[in-house]
Design a protein around this motif. Structure first.
Motif, PDB file in Angstrom:
ATOM      1  N   PHE A   1       0.821  -1.194   0.000  1.00  0.00           N
ATOM      2  CA  PHE A   1       0.000   0.000   0.000  1.00  0.00           C
ATOM      3  C   PHE A   1       0.864   1.256   0.000  1.00  0.00           C
ATOM      4  O   PHE A   1       0.430   2.280  -0.496  1.00  0.00           O
ATOM      5  N   ARG A   2       2.076   1.151   0.563  1.00  0.00           N
ATOM      6  CA  ARG A   2       2.986   2.299   0.492  1.00  0.00           C
ATOM      7  C   ARG A   2       3.510   2.486  -0.920  1.00  0.00           C
ATOM      8  O   ARG A   2       3.769   3.607  -1.340  1.00  0.00           O
ATOM      9  N   LEU A   3       3.690   1.385  -1.647  1.00  0.00           N
ATOM     10  CA  LEU A   3       4.198   1.480  -3.009  1.00  0.00           C
ATOM     11  C   LEU A   3       3.157   2.040  -3.970  1.00  0.00           C
ATOM     12  O   LEU A   3       3.507   2.681  -4.957  1.00  0.00           O
ATOM     13  N   ARG A   4       1.885   1.765  -3.710  1.00  0.00           N
ATOM     14  CA  ARG A   4       0.810   2.216  -4.591  1.00  0.00           C
ATOM     15  C   ARG A   4      -0.303   2.840  -3.758  1.00  0.00           C
ATOM     16  O   ARG A   4      -1.361   2.245  -3.589  1.00  0.00           O
ATOM     17  N   PRO A   5      -0.072   4.042  -3.211  1.00  0.00           N
ATOM     18  CA  PRO A   5      -1.107   4.680  -2.395  1.00  0.00           C
ATOM     19  C   PRO A   5      -2.419   4.783  -3.174  1.00  0.00           C
ATOM     20  O   PRO A   5      -2.438   5.094  -4.360  1.00  0.00           O
ATOM     21  N   GLY A   6      -3.502   4.484  -2.492  1.00  0.00           N
ATOM     22  CA  GLY A   6      -4.810   4.562  -3.130  1.00  0.00           C
ATOM     23  C   GLY A   6      -5.196   3.331  -3.933  1.00  0.00           C
ATOM     24  O   GLY A   6      -6.283   3.267  -4.495  1.00  0.00           O
ATOM     25  N   TRP A   7      -4.317   2.335  -3.982  1.00  0.00           N
ATOM     26  CA  TRP A   7      -4.625   1.129  -4.755  1.00  0.00           C
ATOM     27  C   TRP A   7      -5.848   0.446  -4.181  1.00  0.00           C
ATOM     28  O   TRP A   7      -6.044   0.376  -2.979  1.00  0.00           O
ATOM     29  N   ARG A   8      -6.690  -0.065  -5.051  1.00  0.00           N
ATOM     30  CA  ARG A   8      -7.855  -0.851  -4.669  1.00  0.00           C
ATOM     31  C   ARG A   8      -7.932  -2.060  -5.574  1.00  0.00           C
ATOM     32  O   ARG A   8      -7.621  -1.975  -6.758  1.00  0.00           O
ATOM     33  N   ALA A   9      -8.373  -3.158  -5.037  1.00  0.00           N
ATOM     34  CA  ALA A   9      -8.582  -4.355  -5.850  1.00  0.00           C
ATOM     35  C   ALA A   9      -9.763  -4.091  -6.780  1.00  0.00           C
ATOM     36  O   ALA A   9     -10.721  -3.405  -6.415  1.00  0.00           O
ATOM     37  N   ALA A  10      -9.688  -4.641  -7.970  1.00  0.00           N
ATOM     38  CA  ALA A  10     -10.805  -4.510  -8.911  1.00  0.00           C
ATOM     39  C   ALA A  10     -12.051  -5.128  -8.294  1.00  0.00           C
ATOM     40  O   ALA A  10     -11.966  -6.097  -7.543  1.00  0.00           O
ATOM     41  N   ARG A  11     -13.217  -4.570  -8.616  1.00  0.00           N
ATOM     42  CA  ARG A  11     -14.466  -5.093  -8.041  1.00  0.00           C
ATOM     43  C   ARG A  11     -14.654  -6.570  -8.349  1.00  0.00           C
ATOM     44  O   ARG A  11     -15.208  -7.305  -7.554  1.00  0.00           O
ATOM     45  N   SER A  12     -14.182  -6.998  -9.496  1.00  0.00           N
ATOM     46  CA  SER A  12     -14.367  -8.396  -9.896  1.00  0.00           C
ATOM     47  C   SER A  12     -13.310  -9.327  -9.288  1.00  0.00           C
ATOM     48  O   SER A  12     -13.435 -10.541  -9.386  1.00  0.00           O
ATOM     49  N   ALA A  13     -12.308  -8.732  -8.653  1.00  0.00           N
ATOM     50  CA  ALA A  13     -11.218  -9.556  -8.093  1.00  0.00           C
ATOM     51  C   ALA A  13     -11.681 -10.280  -6.846  1.00  0.00           C
ATOM     52  O   ALA A  13     -12.411  -9.738  -6.025  1.00  0.00           O
ATOM     53  N   ARG A  14     -11.236 -11.509  -6.732  1.00  0.00           N
ATOM     54  CA  ARG A  14     -11.423 -12.276  -5.495  1.00  0.00           C
ATOM     55  C   ARG A  14     -10.055 -12.348  -4.845  1.00  0.00           C
ATOM     56  O   ARG A  14      -9.084 -12.729  -5.485  1.00  0.00           O
TER      57      ARG A  14
END
Length: 178
Positions: A1-14
């Protein structure tokens, strides 16, 4: 999360975490992740994925790991992307640590959660300290780690239910009573 601030998993990702502690850490960051029911290791993840055949999988971890998840999923036909977000290194040990080990009294118990940590420990300790640990009772997090302990000259490792701290300590307490 420090490497990619604001990253979110895709809605379709499990998202599947190796264990409940990782799942909880992800949950704190807004990522809902499942964890295997019983084993908190590569085999547990693969068992949890046995009935599924995802087209693409991202394996997030560190370089130099077992690679078992990626190998098995590739063999199943998945496209696997390995994302290395940390690295495992040896502990920074100094004279203070060696002196504490030399001064220890009573039965020593060594808890091992990975083969790699065992290798780092063996390389980092001076011969006298390693000799003391070779006489310790050993609790390993898995049969694979126990085999590595035996190969390193450690005697009769007991296998804990998992690498969770509570499981390692429970196995150590049972082992110490013998």
């Amino acid at each position: 999360f420090r490497l990619r601030p604001g990253w979110r998993a895709a809605r379709s990702a499990r998202v599947l975490a190796v264990g409940p502690a990782t799942a909880l850490a992800l949950h704190r960051r807004g990522v809902i992740a499942l964890a295997p029911d019983a084993r908190y290791d590569s085999e547990g993840v693969l068992a949890a994925l046995a009935a599924q055949s995802p087209a693409t999988v991202a394996v997030i971890g560190a370089p130099g790991g077992r690679e078992l998840i990626a190998q098995v999923l590739r063999a199943r036909g998945c496209a696997v992307r390995e994302v290395h977000v940390y690295w495992r290194g040896p502990a920074r040990l100094d004279q203070r640590h060696f002196a504490a080990l030399a001064a220890a009294r009573g039965r020593l118990v060594l808890l091992l959660s990975s083969s790699e940590s065992l290798g780092h420990l063996q390389q980092s300790l001076p011969p006298a300290s390693w000799k003391l640990l070779r006489a310790a009772r050993v609790v390993a997090s898995s049969a694979r780690v126990a085999a590595a302990a035996r190969a390193a000259g450690l005697r009769d490792p007991q296998i804990a239910q998992s690498a969770l701290t509570a499981d390692l300590l429970r196995a150590a307490a049972l082992f110490a009573r013998r």
